[in-house]
Write a protein that holds these residues in place. Structure first.
Motif, PDB file in Angstrom:
ATOM      1  N   PRO A 184       0.864  -1.230  -0.010  1.00 44.26           N
ATOM      2  CA  PRO A 184      -0.358   0.558   0.007  1.00 44.26           C
ATOM      3  C   PRO A 184       1.159   1.147  -0.132  1.00 44.26           C
ATOM      4  O   PRO A 184       1.888   1.127   0.164  1.00 44.26           O
ATOM      5  N   ILE A 185       0.772   1.952  -1.310  1.00 41.20           N
ATOM      6  CA  ILE A 185       1.491   3.970  -1.115  1.00 41.20           C
ATOM      7  C   ILE A 185       0.706   4.341  -1.035  1.00 41.20           C
ATOM      8  O   ILE A 185      -0.649   4.467  -1.845  1.00 41.20           O
ATOM      9  N   GLN A 186       0.672   5.669  -0.232  1.00 43.13           N
ATOM     10  CA  GLN A 186      -0.508   6.702  -0.061  1.00 43.13           C
ATOM     11  C   GLN A 186      -2.110   6.208  -0.954  1.00 43.13           C
ATOM     12  O   GLN A 186      -2.955   6.805  -0.897  1.00 43.13           O
ATOM     13  N   GLY A 187      -2.716   4.950   0.215  1.00 39.91           N
ATOM     14  CA  GLY A 187      -3.554   4.869   0.070  1.00 39.91           C
ATOM     15  C   GLY A 187      -3.928   4.121  -0.754  1.00 39.91           C
ATOM     16  O   GLY A 187      -5.136   3.571  -1.076  1.00 39.91           O
ATOM     17  N   TYR A 188      -2.673   3.359  -1.827  1.00 40.25           N
ATOM     18  CA  TYR A 188      -3.255   2.818  -2.914  1.00 40.25           C
ATOM     19  C   TYR A 188      -1.912   1.381  -3.307  1.00 40.25           C
ATOM     20  O   TYR A 188      -1.275   1.606  -2.677  1.00 40.25           O
ATOM     21  N   THR A 189      -3.097   0.372  -3.712  1.00 39.45           N
ATOM     22  CA  THR A 189      -2.199  -0.523  -4.244  1.00 39.45           C
ATOM     23  C   THR A 189      -2.721  -1.522  -5.689  1.00 39.45           C
ATOM     24  O   THR A 189      -2.912  -0.142  -6.122  1.00 39.45           O
ATOM     25  N   GLY A 190      -1.777  -1.821  -6.079  1.00 37.73           N
ATOM     26  CA  GLY A 190      -1.867  -1.908  -8.117  1.00 37.73           C
ATOM     27  C   GLY A 190      -0.166  -2.273  -8.007  1.00 37.73           C
ATOM     28  O   GLY A 190       0.917  -1.423  -7.485  1.00 37.73           O
ATOM     29  N   LEU A 191       0.080  -2.668  -9.055  1.00 34.88           N
ATOM     30  CA  LEU A 191       1.009  -2.805 -10.192  1.00 34.88           C
ATOM     31  C   LEU A 191       1.597  -1.279 -10.528  1.00 34.88           C
ATOM     32  O   LEU A 191       2.861  -0.826 -10.624  1.00 34.88           O
ATOM     33  N   VAL A 192       0.801  -0.541 -11.059  1.00 37.59           N
ATOM     34  CA  VAL A 192       0.678   0.601 -11.479  1.00 37.59           C
ATOM     35  C   VAL A 192       1.254   1.637 -11.259  1.00 37.59           C
ATOM     36  O   VAL A 192       2.278   2.482 -10.726  1.00 37.59           O
ATOM     37  N   ASN A 193       0.157   1.620  -9.369  1.00 39.37           N
ATOM     38  CA  ASN A 193       0.368   2.216  -8.325  1.00 39.37           C
ATOM     39  C   ASN A 193       2.336   2.014  -7.741  1.00 39.37           C
ATOM     40  O   ASN A 193       2.669   3.420  -7.746  1.00 39.37           O
ATOM     41  N   SER A 194       2.795   1.184  -7.685  1.00 37.94           N
ATOM     42  CA  SER A 194       4.154   1.043  -7.022  1.00 37.94           C
ATOM     43  C   SER A 194       4.542   0.753  -7.856  1.00 37.94           C
ATOM     44  O   SER A 194       6.454   1.269  -7.669  1.00 37.94           O
ATOM     45  N   PHE A 195       4.335   0.720  -9.670  1.00 39.97           N
ATOM     46  CA  PHE A 195       5.761   1.332 -10.451  1.00 39.97           C
ATOM     47  C   PHE A 195       5.967   2.754 -10.465  1.00 39.97           C
ATOM     48  O   PHE A 195       7.105   2.912 -10.615  1.00 39.97           O
ATOM     49  N   VAL A 196       4.588   2.780 -10.894  1.00 39.80           N
ATOM     50  CA  VAL A 196       4.414   4.611 -10.952  1.00 39.80           C
ATOM     51  C   VAL A 196       5.688   5.161  -9.558  1.00 39.80           C
ATOM     52  O   VAL A 196       6.265   6.363  -9.599  1.00 39.80           O
ATOM     53  N   PHE A 197       4.953   4.818  -8.406  1.00 39.17           N
ATOM     54  CA  PHE A 197       5.682   5.418  -7.134  1.00 39.17           C
ATOM     55  C   PHE A 197       7.195   5.220  -7.184  1.00 39.17           C
ATOM     56  O   PHE A 197       8.289   5.846  -7.105  1.00 39.17           O
ATOM     57  N   ASN A 198       7.719   3.686  -7.500  1.00 38.47           N
ATOM     58  CA  ASN A 198       9.301   3.282  -7.493  1.00 38.47           C
ATOM     59  C   ASN A 198       9.899   4.780  -8.971  1.00 38.47           C
ATOM     60  O   ASN A 198      10.451   4.936  -8.561  1.00 38.47           O
ATOM     61  N   LEU A 199       9.086   4.089  -9.732  1.00 37.40           N
ATOM     62  CA  LEU A 199       9.892   5.239 -11.297  1.00 37.40           C
ATOM     63  C   LEU A 199      10.279   6.595 -10.464  1.00 37.40           C
ATOM     64  O   LEU A 199      11.352   6.717 -10.580  1.00 37.40           O
ATOM     65  N   ARG A 200       9.708   7.277 -10.353  1.00 31.88           N
ATOM     66  CA  ARG A 200       9.624   8.634  -9.701  1.00 31.88           C
ATOM     67  C   ARG A 200      10.800   8.824  -8.601  1.00 31.88           C
ATOM     68  O   ARG A 200      10.895  10.137  -8.740  1.00 31.88           O
ATOM     69  N   LYS A 201      10.486   7.935  -7.585  1.00 32.87           N
ATOM     70  CA  LYS A 201      11.653   8.121  -6.594  1.00 32.87           C
ATOM     71  C   LYS A 201      13.332   7.584  -7.238  1.00 32.87           C
ATOM     72  O   LYS A 201      14.073   8.460  -6.531  1.00 32.87           O
ATOM     73  N   ILE A 202      14.051   6.679  -7.910  1.00 34.59           N
ATOM     74  CA  ILE A 202      15.046   6.542  -8.998  1.00 34.59           C
ATOM     75  C   ILE A 202      15.109   7.534  -9.952  1.00 34.59           C
ATOM     76  O   ILE A 202      16.009   7.624  -9.258  1.00 34.59           O
TER      77      ILE A 202
END
Length: 275
Positions: A132-150
């Motif tokens: 769970p990231i910012q209240g959401y889950t799912g591959l797209v949610n996690s990928f977007v978060f990690n792409l923006r972070k890295i």
């Protein structure tokens, strides 16, 4: 650049050979490069891309490993079933740290192994949902978060021709996530990527859907470093056949450079014009 590595690119019926990334990989950004290996299962990145990973580190390019699944389906004995997640996590750190990847650059998304088809897209997270990231889950949610972070400049992942459903889900969800990560959608997931990273497919189990354009050749010593990294996955007894194939093929890896072509109607005007 290290003389232990040689890159070859086939393009427009020409063969370009160089020891320098900048001569082979398009839009090279000196001093800004960052390689992200997206690995559906913890061992996929080194199996298909261990030499590329090694070459990047040898040239002081930051390397990140993004592990999509938790390894829970990878037990080979009943005794390991209950703690296989912890076992494979340790093996993953042992492998990539031995190759030179910093511990902090090994990132876990934590989705259930073998169940990625249940986590496509992005949705509100419920109690017990993975990642769970910012209240959401799912591959797209996690990928977007990690792409923006890295903020990678180049992304490597297994080809979508691999039969494993986790590999196919990773491929399709990552590609759409790249476009989302560039836009202003979901600002709570971090600042947008400044530009679309270059994307390269690597082979793990199955052949490429189309011939690769890039060859990486290294030395027997570098190949042994890759094999020794693979051998860190002691729990994965079925990996022996893949190691045999890696050794037999020699110090070579191949990559398919994905060229994104966005739809534009004017591309087809001439095709339908009156002659």
């Amino acid at each position: 650049m290290s003389s232990d590595f040689q890159l070859v690119k086939l393009e427009n019926n020409k063969r370009v050979v160089s020891e320098n990334f900048a001569d082979i990989l398009a839009d090279w950004q000196p001093g800004k490069e960052c390689f992200l290996f997206v690995t559906p299962h913890d061992d996929d990145a080194i199996l298909g891309g261990g030499l590329m990973l090694d070459m990047a580190l040898a040239n002081n390019i930051p390397v990140y490993i993004l592990c999509v699944t938790d390894g829970s389906a990878g037990y080979c004995t009943l005794e390991e079933k209950e703690n296989i997640i912890e076992v494979r996590a340790k093996e993953t750190y042992d492998c990539y740290e031995a190759m030179g990847v910093p511990t902090d650059n090994i990132v876990w998304m934590g989705f259930p192994d073998g169940q990625l088809s249940q986590y496509l897209g992005r949705r509100e997270a419920k109690s017990g949902d993975p990642s769970p990231i910012q209240g959401y889950t799912g591959l797209v949610n996690s990928f977007v978060f990690n792409l923006r972070k890295i903020q990678p400049t180049r992304v490597f992942l297994p080809t979508n021709a691999d039969l494993h459903p986790d590999h196919r889900a990773t491929h399709s969800e990552l590609l759409i996530s790249l476009f989302h990560a560039m836009g202003g959608i979901w600002p709570e997931l971090g600042p947008s990527l400044p530009k679309l990273p270059s994307v390269y497919e690597l082979g793990v189990y199955c052949d490429f859907p189309e011939p690769p354009q890039i060859q990486l050749k290294s030395t027997p010593e570098r190949l042994e470093s890759k094999v020794n990294g693979i051998l860190k996955f002691v729990s994965q007894t079925q990996i022996a056949a893949l190691i045999e194939n890696v050794r037999k093929s020699g110090p070579y890896e191949y990559y398919r450079d994905l060229q994104f072509a966005l739809y534009s109607p004017d591309t087809y005007h001439e095709r339908f014009a009156e002659k």
